[in-house]
Design a protein around this motif. Sequence first.
Motif, PDB file in Angstrom:
ATOM      1  N   LEU A 186       0.915  -1.295  -0.058  1.00  0.00           N
ATOM      2  CA  LEU A 186      -0.074  -0.036   0.129  1.00  0.00           C
ATOM      3  C   LEU A 186       0.804   1.105  -0.091  1.00  0.00           C
ATOM      4  O   LEU A 186       1.877   1.277   0.721  1.00  0.00           O
ATOM      5  N   VAL A 187       0.440   2.467  -0.757  1.00  0.00           N
ATOM      6  CA  VAL A 187       1.134   3.582  -0.762  1.00  0.00           C
ATOM      7  C   VAL A 187       0.581   4.820  -0.055  1.00  0.00           C
ATOM      8  O   VAL A 187      -0.769   4.744  -0.441  1.00  0.00           O
ATOM      9  N   THR A 188       1.096   5.411   0.655  1.00  0.00           N
ATOM     10  CA  THR A 188       0.465   6.599   1.496  1.00  0.00           C
ATOM     11  C   THR A 188       1.370   7.752   1.116  1.00  0.00           C
ATOM     12  O   THR A 188       2.214   7.695   0.731  1.00  0.00           O
ATOM     13  N   ARG A 189       0.689   8.828   1.455  1.00  0.00           N
ATOM     14  CA  ARG A 189       1.088  10.282   1.413  1.00  0.00           C
ATOM     15  C   ARG A 189       1.302  10.854   2.728  1.00  0.00           C
ATOM     16  O   ARG A 189       0.342  11.039   3.318  1.00  0.00           O
ATOM     17  N   GLY A 190       2.150  11.337   3.069  1.00  0.00           N
ATOM     18  CA  GLY A 190       2.407  12.069   4.293  1.00  0.00           C
ATOM     19  C   GLY A 190       2.086  13.607   4.025  1.00  0.00           C
ATOM     20  O   GLY A 190       2.161  13.980   3.123  1.00  0.00           O
ATOM     21  N   GLU A 191       1.967  14.263   5.301  1.00  0.00           N
ATOM     22  CA  GLU A 191       1.815  15.896   5.078  1.00  0.00           C
ATOM     23  C   GLU A 191       2.857  16.586   4.667  1.00  0.00           C
ATOM     24  O   GLU A 191       2.575  17.624   3.791  1.00  0.00           O
ATOM     25  N   LYS A 192       3.934  16.356   5.053  1.00  0.00           N
ATOM     26  CA  LYS A 192       5.150  16.945   4.742  1.00  0.00           C
ATOM     27  C   LYS A 192       6.401  16.450   3.933  1.00  0.00           C
ATOM     28  O   LYS A 192       6.853  16.925   2.959  1.00  0.00           O
ATOM     29  N   LYS A 193       6.520  14.991   3.960  1.00  0.00           N
ATOM     30  CA  LYS A 193       7.738  14.417   3.678  1.00  0.00           C
ATOM     31  C   LYS A 193       7.392  13.383   2.266  1.00  0.00           C
ATOM     32  O   LYS A 193       8.461  12.772   2.016  1.00  0.00           O
ATOM     33  N   GLY A 194       6.253  13.405   1.714  1.00  0.00           N
ATOM     34  CA  GLY A 194       6.193  12.619   0.621  1.00  0.00           C
ATOM     35  C   GLY A 194       5.582  11.132   0.884  1.00  0.00           C
ATOM     36  O   GLY A 194       4.383  11.119   1.694  1.00  0.00           O
TER      37      GLY A 194
ATOM     38  N   LEU B  29       2.832   6.871  -9.879  1.00  0.00           N
ATOM     39  CA  LEU B  29       3.903   7.112  -9.275  1.00  0.00           C
ATOM     40  C   LEU B  29       4.535   5.920  -8.879  1.00  0.00           C
ATOM     41  O   LEU B  29       5.647   5.822  -8.425  1.00  0.00           O
ATOM     42  N   THR B  30       4.140   4.729  -8.981  1.00  0.00           N
ATOM     43  CA  THR B  30       4.876   3.394  -8.981  1.00  0.00           C
ATOM     44  C   THR B  30       5.183   2.473  -9.868  1.00  0.00           C
ATOM     45  O   THR B  30       6.047   1.752 -10.049  1.00  0.00           O
ATOM     46  N   GLY B  31       4.282   2.827 -11.162  1.00  0.00           N
ATOM     47  CA  GLY B  31       4.427   2.008 -12.273  1.00  0.00           C
ATOM     48  C   GLY B  31       3.795   0.555 -11.922  1.00  0.00           C
ATOM     49  O   GLY B  31       3.691  -0.469 -13.148  1.00  0.00           O
ATOM     50  N   TYR B  32       2.995   0.519 -10.970  1.00  0.00           N
ATOM     51  CA  TYR B  32       2.132  -0.694 -10.815  1.00  0.00           C
ATOM     52  C   TYR B  32       0.858  -0.404 -10.560  1.00  0.00           C
ATOM     53  O   TYR B  32       0.397   0.567 -10.267  1.00  0.00           O
ATOM     54  N   ILE B  33      -0.156  -1.261 -11.024  1.00  0.00           N
ATOM     55  CA  ILE B  33      -1.572  -1.246 -10.859  1.00  0.00           C
ATOM     56  C   ILE B  33      -2.161  -1.873  -9.489  1.00  0.00           C
ATOM     57  O   ILE B  33      -1.471  -2.726  -8.968  1.00  0.00           O
ATOM     58  N   ARG B  34      -3.512  -1.509  -9.197  1.00  0.00           N
ATOM     59  CA  ARG B  34      -3.985  -2.009  -7.948  1.00  0.00           C
ATOM     60  C   ARG B  34      -4.042  -3.717  -8.224  1.00  0.00           C
ATOM     61  O   ARG B  34      -4.587  -3.931  -9.225  1.00  0.00           O
ATOM     62  N   GLY B  35      -3.819  -4.451  -7.243  1.00  0.00           N
ATOM     63  CA  GLY B  35      -3.716  -5.806  -7.418  1.00  0.00           C
ATOM     64  C   GLY B  35      -2.502  -6.425  -7.633  1.00  0.00           C
ATOM     65  O   GLY B  35      -2.211  -7.588  -7.814  1.00  0.00           O
TER      66      GLY B  35
ATOM     67  N   PHE C 110       7.528 -15.446   9.455  1.00  0.00           N
ATOM     68  CA  PHE C 110       7.562 -16.537   8.798  1.00  0.00           C
ATOM     69  C   PHE C 110       9.176 -16.524   8.097  1.00  0.00           C
ATOM     70  O   PHE C 110       9.701 -15.443   7.818  1.00  0.00           O
ATOM     71  N   ASP C 111       9.420 -17.873   7.755  1.00  0.00           N
ATOM     72  CA  ASP C 111      10.790 -17.797   6.893  1.00  0.00           C
ATOM     73  C   ASP C 111      10.614 -17.286   5.468  1.00  0.00           C
ATOM     74  O   ASP C 111      11.726 -16.647   4.971  1.00  0.00           O
ATOM     75  N   ARG C 112       9.270 -17.474   5.008  1.00  0.00           N
ATOM     76  CA  ARG C 112       9.101 -16.851   3.647  1.00  0.00           C
ATOM     77  C   ARG C 112       7.586 -16.275   3.697  1.00  0.00           C
ATOM     78  O   ARG C 112       6.815 -16.696   4.213  1.00  0.00           O
ATOM     79  N   ILE C 113       7.655 -14.975   2.981  1.00  0.00           N
ATOM     80  CA  ILE C 113       6.047 -14.709   2.763  1.00  0.00           C
ATOM     81  C   ILE C 113       5.760 -14.287   1.414  1.00  0.00           C
ATOM     82  O   ILE C 113       6.797 -14.526   0.398  1.00  0.00           O
ATOM     83  N   TYR C 114       4.740 -14.106   1.016  1.00  0.00           N
ATOM     84  CA  TYR C 114       4.254 -13.874  -0.273  1.00  0.00           C
ATOM     85  C   TYR C 114       3.915 -11.934  -0.469  1.00  0.00           C
ATOM     86  O   TYR C 114       3.464 -11.674   0.145  1.00  0.00           O
ATOM     87  N   ILE C 115       4.700 -11.884  -1.742  1.00  0.00           N
ATOM     88  CA  ILE C 115       4.336 -10.362  -2.062  1.00  0.00           C
ATOM     89  C   ILE C 115       4.181 -10.355  -3.491  1.00  0.00           C
ATOM     90  O   ILE C 115       4.282 -11.545  -4.383  1.00  0.00           O
ATOM     91  N   SER C 116       3.425  -9.376  -4.040  1.00  0.00           N
ATOM     92  CA  SER C 116       3.015  -9.392  -5.571  1.00  0.00           C
ATOM     93  C   SER C 116       4.390  -9.161  -6.171  1.00  0.00           C
ATOM     94  O   SER C 116       5.399  -8.684  -5.979  1.00  0.00           O
ATOM     95  N   ALA C 117       4.290 -10.126  -7.529  1.00  0.00           N
ATOM     96  CA  ALA C 117       5.567 -10.003  -8.311  1.00  0.00           C
ATOM     97  C   ALA C 117       5.308  -8.852  -9.336  1.00  0.00           C
ATOM     98  O   ALA C 117       6.101  -8.473 -10.243  1.00  0.00           O
TER      99      ALA C 117
ATOM    100  N   HIS D 118      -4.907   7.934  -4.009  1.00  0.00           N
ATOM    101  CA  HIS D 118      -5.851   7.656  -4.506  1.00  0.00           C
ATOM    102  C   HIS D 118      -5.285   6.398  -5.668  1.00  0.00           C
ATOM    103  O   HIS D 118      -4.329   6.634  -6.183  1.00  0.00           O
ATOM    104  N   VAL D 119      -6.246   5.636  -5.918  1.00  0.00           N
ATOM    105  CA  VAL D 119      -5.918   4.326  -6.805  1.00  0.00           C
ATOM    106  C   VAL D 119      -5.430   4.929  -8.016  1.00  0.00           C
ATOM    107  O   VAL D 119      -4.620   4.471  -8.966  1.00  0.00           O
ATOM    108  N   LYS D 120      -5.997   6.012  -8.534  1.00  0.00           N
ATOM    109  CA  LYS D 120      -5.549   6.712  -9.911  1.00  0.00           C
ATOM    110  C   LYS D 120      -4.265   7.185 -10.096  1.00  0.00           C
ATOM    111  O   LYS D 120      -3.499   7.167 -10.953  1.00  0.00           O
ATOM    112  N   GLU D 121      -3.786   7.343  -8.647  1.00  0.00           N
ATOM    113  CA  GLU D 121      -2.201   7.969  -8.760  1.00  0.00           C
ATOM    114  C   GLU D 121      -1.193   6.788  -8.806  1.00  0.00           C
ATOM    115  O   GLU D 121       0.124   6.726  -8.893  1.00  0.00           O
TER     116      GLU D 121
END
Length: 155
Positions: A49-57, A94-100, A122-129, A87-90
Amino acid sequence: MTVTNAMRLLKQAGIEYDVAQYEVDEDDLSGVHAAAVMGIDPDMMFKTLVTRGEKKGLYVFCIPVAQDLDLKKCAHAVGEKKVEMIHVKELLPLTGYIRGGCSPVGMKKKYPTYIDETAQLFDRIYISAGQRGVSLIVDPVKLADYVEAQFRDVT
């Protein structure tokens, strides 16, 4: 199978990973659904997930798919008064990736990244590729080292 940018980057860095694929349901892009389809513990599958702070980006948070970000804990972790979800449209510009299909590996820019501390259970976790329907199975400590993430309680 398509090799994603996240896969290429981890391979170049010498970080071992496995790949898991699942059938994408466009009506339910949730990580909980993906974990159920793959038959894995949702506590082991992390969404980005991507968030925006008030001051630092912008800030990136990886948390178990069945959990919600605690925005107050996130703000405290990053030294901001307040953070909010972008917002999902950002997401794509911003990242080069889409929702999901957002991965902490290979974003357009390097953002401060935080992984929920439960990943260390956990020894291993799942993240999006970096693509819907494709997950990387990776050591959370090696992932954190690679993306320069800190483990924090953010849920």
